[in-house]
Design a protein around this motif. Structure first.
Motif, PDB file in Angstrom:
ATOM      1  N   LEU A 230       0.843  -1.195   0.000  1.00  0.00           N
ATOM      2  CA  LEU A 230       0.000   0.000   0.000  1.00  0.00           C
ATOM      3  C   LEU A 230       0.880   1.247   0.000  1.00  0.00           C
ATOM      4  O   LEU A 230       1.787   1.382   0.835  1.00  0.00           O
ATOM      5  CB  LEU A 230      -0.925   0.008   1.216  1.00  0.00           C
ATOM      6  CG  LEU A 230      -2.043  -1.037   1.231  1.00  0.00           C
ATOM      7  CD1 LEU A 230      -2.818  -0.953   2.537  1.00  0.00           C
ATOM      8  CD2 LEU A 230      -2.991  -0.838   0.049  1.00  0.00           C
TER       9      LEU A 230
ATOM     10  N   ASP B 163       0.850   5.553  -0.038  1.00  0.00           N
ATOM     11  CA  ASP B 163       0.049   6.754   0.165  1.00  0.00           C
ATOM     12  C   ASP B 163      -0.057   7.518  -1.143  1.00  0.00           C
ATOM     13  O   ASP B 163       0.916   7.642  -1.900  1.00  0.00           O
ATOM     14  CB  ASP B 163       0.677   7.652   1.232  1.00  0.00           C
ATOM     15  CG  ASP B 163       0.598   7.045   2.622  1.00  0.00           C
ATOM     16  OD1 ASP B 163      -0.313   6.229   2.850  1.00  0.00           O
ATOM     17  OD2 ASP B 163       1.458   7.385   3.461  1.00  0.00           O
TER      18      ASP B 163
ATOM     19  N   SER C 265      -4.730   5.341   0.390  1.00  0.00           N
ATOM     20  CA  SER C 265      -3.831   4.218   0.162  1.00  0.00           C
ATOM     21  C   SER C 265      -4.196   3.499  -1.133  1.00  0.00           C
ATOM     22  O   SER C 265      -5.376   3.222  -1.382  1.00  0.00           O
ATOM     23  CB  SER C 265      -3.899   3.234   1.332  1.00  0.00           C
ATOM     24  OG  SER C 265      -3.419   3.851   2.515  1.00  0.00           O
TER      25      SER C 265
END
Length: 726
Positions: A85, A87, A92
């Motif tokens: 994941l 940002d 996300s």
């Protein structure tokens, strides 16, 4: 224009072995690369450089678009274990990353799943065909000292190779050709040596997971080779033998047809062909599927659908007729097809120019047309090394597809672009699923893939975005060549879904619509900071141009406009300018002076857009030419600079860029663009050269009216049949 003279003055002639420069015959779906004997007698003398302490591969490959193989996995490997994941401005977002790393193109500390997923499916070498010799009742391999007085000519006009040499006091003449419509070779060997122990052997390997090699000779127990009894060919008086090959889930047949010869299985994975007289005239066809249910290929346009429907299973590709006649008939078919190719489409003649660089540039242009036709015009986007040998396990890189195929359109041969463009429709579901998982609309095209379109774990590839508008650009080129409703309807889903992703990927800010993070631009020097990279100059301009082009497609189709597309296109943030020149990205360190100077693509590869100021781009080009790390560049960077210079009205700089003396701008005697020992040829360099040359000769929409605007005014440039670039 005397096209035959133009082409034939660049025939490839060799009298001594050049380990970097073998020649090939092919038809876009199949290719065979040979040494100076006209076969693959000395594969070890044409090495692909060692990687990861593995044995070197060879440039002498036998490859087809359908020929793929997967090693059975040791576990239920999926991309899930490599998903990380990241940002982003939208929250996300999952990306297929890697536990390991790629350092100097070497994979380190990868998991077993990542290693398998990056290596499978891989392109397969179908067999090695070479001369052998019986002496004192014993068979042995030929050595280079056995072969003297070598002379070889690739006749570009007919697509045939003639090789002559002396063997044990006997003259040998070999004619090698590829059939234009069948995955097969024609071979004609004329020599008294055939009665004194000279024979042809075909050896079959297992598939290889190595980065650079399509053949693994260390696992004889992992595959099977079975020679059938001979039979009369269905429609001729010749004799036909079929060799059945099975490698895990991949199967294919090798069909040998001829008269006056015998075949025997001389080893577990070896077949020997013996002549009964002084002339050996035979064909060797490679047929996927192994079921003998074969139909002729026909034309490339209809072929693409057949390929696509069978690519879910590696090794199950196009099934075509194995029945070729004698080798001389294959050569005749080649000699019929290639002159028609050369007399079609565009041509550029520079031979009357006094500048010595003109002759070298003409050579590169002619040879690049031949090489891209046999390697890049098939039913799949090609790997960087085409059908010659493997790079990245034979998997293809979609960010390179423009460089392999876009040039066919301005050279007025758009039919050679169509098959690989049609492949995108076969992976729409996978690309749509990727976009959906990441929270985006439309389709997100992968980067490093095989025929199934499944992404490879990577610290770089899955973060690239510049491949996303490529299908829009390529489809627009097809429409420009044939502006019909049929073209619009065939490629509408590819174009419109590509744009839907692009519009949703851009995010609004007070400054305007922005790209990233995370992302890696075309200039991959920023891979280590992929989580913070934003707004690469080229990608900003490509986003604007691609969305506007897709909007034009909606209008042509009679569909309502999508307001978000125009909002994003008109509202893209302007590229970062630092010290009067375009930066590569809109974040520190702004520009790293290694790898591709990709900001130049924003006005060169692309036509002028509202985002790019030509004066700032002119300063940027000057800045790049003055101080860039040329050793880190790649073969398509030089055409990029040439296209930018041409569009900015600087033809001297355009020619200088195309012929800049740099290691990765080397063009070998066979026409290939050499990069490194482990990447000994690089077809994006050839395709980029052709795109640049066409733009420089025929110009572009709303460009200067003068003849050949991208060439110096004192050059004598004759051209015909080209199409203006966008």
């Amino acid at each position: 224009m005397d096209r035959e003279a133009l082409v034939r003055r660049h025939n490839v002639r060799q009298q001594a072995l050049d380990p970097r420069s073998p020649v090939s015959v092919g038809n876009g779906e199949f290719a065979f690369t040979m040494d100076l004997t006209g076969l693959q007698t000395f594969p070890g003398l044409y090495p692909v450089g060692v990687r990861d302490e593995l044995p070197p591969g060879t440039l002498l490959g036998t490859q087809a678009q359908w020929a793929w193989h997967s090693v059975p996995p040791a576990g239920p490997y999926t991309l899930a274990d490599s998903t990380v994941l990241y940002d982003s401005p939208r929250g996300s977002v999952p990306y297929v990353d890697m536990v390991g790393e790629i350092v100097n193109d070497r994979e380190t500390d990868t998991s077993a799943a990542e290693t398998w997923l990056r290596a499978n499916p891989h392109r397969l070498d179908l067999g090695r065909i070479g001369f052998r010799l019986i002496e004192d009742g014993q068979e042995r391999a030929l050595t280079p000292s056995d072969v003297t007085a070598t002379e070889q000519t690739l006749d570009l006009w007919t697509g045939t190779v003639t090789s002559r040499f002396m063997l044990a006091g006997h003259p040998v003449k070999v004619t090698t050709a590829c059939h234009p419509d069948v995955d097969g070779l024609g071979l004609r060997v004329e020599s008294p040596a055939l009665g004194h122990g000279l024979l042809i052997g075909i050896d079959f390997p297992y598939g290889s997971e190595a980065w650079h090699d399509a053949a693994d000779w260390t696992k004889p127990e992992a595959h099977t080779t079975k020679l059938d009894l001979p039979a009369q060919a269905p429609t001729t008086n010749a004799t036909q033998w079929v060799v059945h090959r099975e490698l895990d889930d991949s199967r294919y047949d090798v069909v040998v047809t001829g008269s006056g010869l015998d075949l025997e299985q001389a080893g577990e994975h070896s077949v020997r062909i013996n002549a009964k007289r002084d002339v050996l005239d035979l064909s060797i066809a490679f047929v996927s599927g192994g079921d003998g249910d074969c139909i002729p290929r026909g034309n490339k346009e209809s072929q693409a659908t057949t390929v696509a429907s069978q690519q879910a299973k590696p090794g199950a590709g196009v099934v075509r007729s194995p029945e070729l006649e004698a080798g001389s008939c294959v050569a005749a078919a080649s000699a019929d097809w290639w002159p028609r190719f050369w007399c079609s489409g565009g041509a550029i003649e520079l031979d009357s120019t006094s500048d010595p660089r003109a002759k070298e540039l003409e050579r590169r242009i002619v040879l690049s047309q031949y090489l891209t036709t046999i390697n890049c015009s098939g039913s799949l986007p090609p790997q960087e090394t085409g059908l010659v040998c493997n790079s990245w396990r034979g998997r293809f890189h979609l960010e390179m597809h423009w460089w392999h195929a876009a040039h066919f359109a301005p050279w007025n041969r758009v039919e050679l672009l169509l098959p690989s463009l049609r492949w995108y429709s076969t992976v729409l579901d996978a690309a749509r699923q990727t976009a959906k998982q990441q929270g985006f609309d439309g389709v997100r095209w992968p980067k490093q893939v095989g025929p199934d379109g499944r992404e490879s774990p990577s610290t770089i590839g899955t973060f690239l975005i510049w491949q996303q508008p490529h299908p829009i650009y390529l489809a627009e080129l097809v429409y420009r060549a044939n502006p019909t409703r049929e073209v619009l309807e065939e490629f509408a889903e590819i174009v419109l879904d590509s744009a839907a992703f692009m519009a949703s990927f851009a995010h609004p800010t007070p400054r305007g619509f922005e790209l990233g993070p995370p992302l890696i631009p075309a200039q991959e020097s920023y891979g280590a900071i992929r989580s913070t990279v934003t707004n690469p100059t080229f990608e900003l301009a490509y986003w604007q141009w691609g969305l506007n082009t897709a909007a034009a497609w909606r209008e042509r189709l009679g569909l309502e406009p999508v307001p978000a597309w125009s909002d994003v296109a008109e509202g893209m943030v302007p590229p970062r300018v630092v010290d009067g020149v375009y930066a590569a990205i809109d974040a520190e360190p702004f520009t790293i002076r290694t790898d591709h100077p990709s900001m130049l693509c924003a006005l060169g590869v692309l036509p002028e857009t509202a985002l790019i100021d030509p004066d700032v781009m002119r300063a940027t080009l000057k800045d790049v030419l003055a101080d860039w790390d040329w050793g880190s560049t790649w073969g398509w960077d030089y055409p990029v600079m040439a296209m930018t210079a041409a569009r900015l009205g600087d033809p001297e700089a355009a020619v200088d860029a195309l012929l800049l003396e740099a290691g990765k701008n080397t063009v070998l005697p066979n026409g290939h663009n050499r990069q490194t020992d482990s990447l000994p040829l690089y077809l994006p360099g050839n395709g980029g050269l052709l795109a640049a040359a066409a733009l420089m000769a025929a110009g572009w929409d709303n460009g200067p009216d003068r003849h050949a605007p991208g060439f110096p005014p004192d050059w004598t440039v004759r051209w015909e049949g080209l199409v203006q670039s966008p």
